[in-house]
Design an enzyme around this catalytic site. Sequence first.
Site: not given
Length: 360
Positions: A165, A240
């Site tokens: 990202h 994550e």
Amino acid sequence: MARHFKLTADGGSRGNPGPAGYGAVVTEGGKIVAELFDVIGVATNNVAEYNGLLAGLSHINTLDAQATVEVAMDSKLVVEQMSGRWQIKHADMRNLAKQCRDAHPAALVTYSWIPRDENSHADRLANKALDGGSAHKPIAVIQQNFLTDRLRSAEIPTFIYFVRHGETVLTPARKFSGTGSLDPELMQEGLDQADLVAAECAKLGAEVLIASPLNRTRQTAEAISRTTGLEIIFDEVWFELSFGSWDGKAIEEVREQEPDAYQAWLNSSSYAPPGGESYDEASIRIEEALEKLVAQYPGKKIIVVTHNGVIKTAAKIAVDGPSDAVFHMDVTPCSLSSISIWPSDGLRALRSFNERGHLR
């Protein structure tokens, strides 16, 4: 009255593919009935796991062909495929699954997933087979390099492009940013990075777009969706790592407040922050996710928008690196990394890492 057995099974390959072996433990009423293990030559982890299941079911069938069986394995792939929830698209794997169904009446067998540490007995047996071989199948010198020939073959691998990202308010200071409640969005710099990587992704010819559902990955994936026309499939498996109570904190804060815990995290990939997830725990999750991608999309090109820790772990898995290999890698915002996995046997290759020319 028919008997009832529990079966735990496992398999492993040193090289994936490489020298492979399986282990299986059959119990009845809490007592061990059989410990089965053997080497099977050169194979992948998945093939070895199926062979462990096959050996266990075959043995149970000789004891009582009408027995009910509870199978517990730490291979999400095998459990989901044998339960009928995941498709088996490769012919060789379908054949192995059929052999397992034929070994004992399928209607009498149930499957469940267990964490790897709960399957340690079968795992030890698989390693025992690999360490000592068997009287029938001694281990010989085994080929290690399969990639050279595979790259010259006609088989099309599943190609996975990992996109980290863009920047959030936590990224420049390298603050802990996991799955906590902060869930930051992209800053303007991050939005600009997302547009640049999206333009690069449009050149890849990808057929599937998958993303972690967190804000920062969602916004990055939306930019890619606009340039490629691909619909986003959100999947929490690509979250994550969780940093627990450290989420949102700067390294200096954690070092000052919890010096021993912070040093333990630096010392070992097996250490999890308080309330969080270790790299080793994440590796199990991510390896299962890779296996599922190949099972669902054999030979396809896939973009996965995810996070630094996840991409480092996937790269470590691809090269069969040691657990601490993640401490020697870093993935910058909106970079591209890629892995090939061949559906026939799960052979993996790291094709690129942290590409960022499109951001310059």
